[in-house]
Design a protein around this motif. Structure first.
Motif, short mmCIF file in Angstrom:
data_model
loop_
_atom_site.label_atom_id
_atom_site.label_comp_id
_atom_site.label_asym_id
_atom_site.label_seq_id
_atom_site.Cartn_x
_atom_site.Cartn_y
_atom_site.Cartn_z
N PRO A 244 0.05 2.37 -4.11
CA PRO A 244 -1.04 2.89 -3.24
C PRO A 244 -2.27 2.29 -3.91
O PRO A 244 -2.51 2.44 -4.98
CB PRO A 244 -0.93 4.36 -3.33
N ARG B 8 0.57 -1.21 -0.12
CA ARG B 8 -0.04 0.01 0.03
C ARG B 8 0.88 1.30 -0.04
O ARG B 8 0.37 2.20 -0.18
CB ARG B 8 -0.87 0.04 1.16
N LEU B 9 1.94 1.04 0.24
CA LEU B 9 3.19 2.37 0.39
C LEU B 9 3.69 2.24 -0.97
O LEU B 9 4.29 3.63 -1.53
CB LEU B 9 3.96 2.23 1.39
N GLU C 34 2.33 14.26 -3.30
CA GLU C 34 2.77 12.91 -2.74
C GLU C 34 4.01 13.15 -1.73
O GLU C 34 4.86 14.00 -1.94
CB GLU C 34 3.10 11.87 -3.69
#
Length: 369
Positions: A83, A79-80, A107
Motif C-alpha cells: 500500500p 497498491r493492495l 488492516e
C-alpha cells in the motif's frame, strides 16, 4: 478448458463471496478504469474501452458489452499488496509526560479475490514477490497480504496504445500466477468466457460452476483473441543487450534532451506496478500530543531520495531520470536477475510530458549504431 456463459460468471463471483473473499475488480470512476471493491459482474466496466498514447488516456464506448475490453488503467495491484501508506505505530503523551503506544487503524485481513488481473500485472506481482519474499529478509506484512489473495486473471483481448508486453515476454497471455484464468469471447453478439484453473483451489471453484467443456472452435476463438492482441501492441522495445547499452551510455547527450522535458514529478514511479521504494514519515498533531510514523511510497525522482550526509547525490533532473530508466531496464538485472519492466505502458500514458521509455531506449540504441 471450460466455457462459462454470463450467468456462470455471476455465479463465480458469488461463489468467491460465499467462500469468504471480498472482491476487488475494475470499475469506472472519475473517467478512468480503477480497482475497487465490487459486489457482482454488474459493477464491472461493461462496454468500455480506453484510448492510450503518450500523456493521453481517454475512455470511450465499445460496440459491444465486453466486461474486460480495455487495457490497463492508472492503478496496479501493487497498491493492495504494497500500500502507498501504512501506519507503523502511533504514540500519545500521557499526563506524566511519557508516551503511550496507541493502536493504529486495523488492516482489513479478510481474504481478497483480485478479479481481472492481466498477464503484465501477474509478472509485476511475481517481481514484488521476489523483492519482498525472495531474499534473506522477508517482509511479514507483504507476506500476510499476499497469502490472502485469490487471483482471477484475464487474457487480454485488446492492446493499449502504449502496451509493449510482447517485447518484454510478459503477455498478453497469462501463463502463471493465477488461480483461474478467463478469456472473454464477444464475437457474433455473444459473450462467454473460456476458463481454466491454475491451482487446486481454482480447480475446486471451477468444478462447482455450471460450465461445460469448450468446443474446439471456442478454444480456437480464444487463441485468435490473444493472437490479435499480441499483433496490435502500441509500442515495442528491443531488449537485446539493453543493460550493457545503458551502462555504456551514462554520459550520452540524450539524457540532457530528456531532462529538458522531464518534470521529475514521479508519476511514472507511482503508476509503475514494480517500483517498490518507500520512505518513513513522522507526523504529529497540532498540539504535539500525538505522533504517528508512516511508511509511504517514495520515488527516485524526489530530491531527497538520494540524500546522504551533506546533501543529495542526484541533484539534477537528468541524473534522476537516468537513475530510474537505467535501474528499470538495466541494473535491475544485476539486482534481481531480470528486467524491472513488464511492458504495461503506464509510465508512458501517465507522464504529463509524454516521455516514452521505449523511445528513450531506442534513441540510445540508434545512436550507438
Amino acid at each position: 478448458m471450460r466455457l462459462l456463459e454470463q450467468p456462470a460468471l455471476d455465479r463465480l463471483l458469488e461463489e468467491l463471496v460465499e467462500r469468504g473473499f471480498r472482491l476487488v475488480g475494475p470499475t469506472v470512476s472519475d473517467g478512468a478504469i480503477v480497482y475497487d471493491e465490487i459486489r457482482s459482474a454488474a459493477d464491472l466496466p461493461a462496454g468500455w474501452t480506453d484510448e492510450q498514447d503518450a500523456g493521453t488516456y481517454r475512455l470511450k464506448r465499445r460496440d459491444d458489452d465486453a466486461l474486460f475490453g480495455y487495457a490497463v488503467g492508472p492503478q496496479s495491484w501493487k497498491r493492495l499488496l504494497h500500500p502507498p501508506s501504512v501506519t507503523l505505530f502511533r504514540a500519545r503523551r500521557n499526563g506524566e509526560a511519557e508516551l503511550d503506544m496507541v493502536d493504529g487503524p486495523e488492516e482489513d485481513d479478510r481474504p481478497v479475490a483480485f478479479v481481472g488481473v492481466r498477464s503484465c500485472d501477474l509478472h509485476a506481482i511475481a517481481k514484488l514477490d521476489r523483492i519482498f519474499l525472495g531474499g534473506r529478509y522477508v517482509n511479514p506484512a507483504y507476506e500476510a497480504r499476499r497469502g490472502r489473495v485469490f487471483v482471477v486473471a484475464v487474457n487480454c483481448g485488446v492492446a493499449g496504445g502504449t502496451c509493449f508486453c510482447v517485447s518484454m515476454g510478459t503477455g498478453p497471455r497469462a501463463t502463471f500466477g493465477y488461480d483461474l484464468v478467463l478469456t472473454e469471447l464477444v464475437e457474433d453478439g455473444r459473450r462467454g468466457y473460456l476458463a481454466d484453473a491454475g491451482s487446486d483451489r481454482g480447480a475446486e471453484v471451477l468444478a462447482g460452476l455450471a460450465a461445460r467443456e469448450a468446443t474446439a472452435e471456442e478454444e480456437a476463438e480464444g487463441e485468435r483473441v490473444v493472437e490479435r492482441t499480441a499483433a496490435s501492441m502500441g509500442r515495442r522495445l528491443d531488449t537485446a543487450g539493453l543493460p550493457e547499452l545503458l551502462a555504456r551510455n551514462r554520459d550520452h547527450p540524450r539524457w540532457d534532451d530528456v531532462a529538458e522535458r522531464c518534470l521529475t514529478c514521479g508519476n511514472c514511479t507511482m503508476v509503475c506496478p514494480t517500483c517498490f521504494c518507500t520512505t518513513v514519515e513522522d507526523v504529529t498533531d497540532l498540539t504535539g500530543g500525538e505522533a504517528e510514523r508512516r511508511q509511504v511510497w517514495d520515488s527516485c525522482f524526489t530530491l531527497d531520495f538520494s540524500h546522504l550526509h551533506g546533501g543529495g547525490v542526484r541533484t539534477s533532473g537528468k541524473a534522476r531520470y537516468r537513475q530510474w530508466l537505467t535501474h528499470k531496464l538495466g541494473t535491475w538485472h544485476a539486482q534481481f536477475g531480470e528486467s524491472g519492466c513488464v511492458g504495461c505502458g503506464r509510465c508512458i500514458t501517465w507522464c504529463p510530458a509524454a516521455i516514452d521509455i521505449t523511445e528513450e531506449a531506442t534513441a540510445l540504441r540508434e545512436d550507438a549504431r
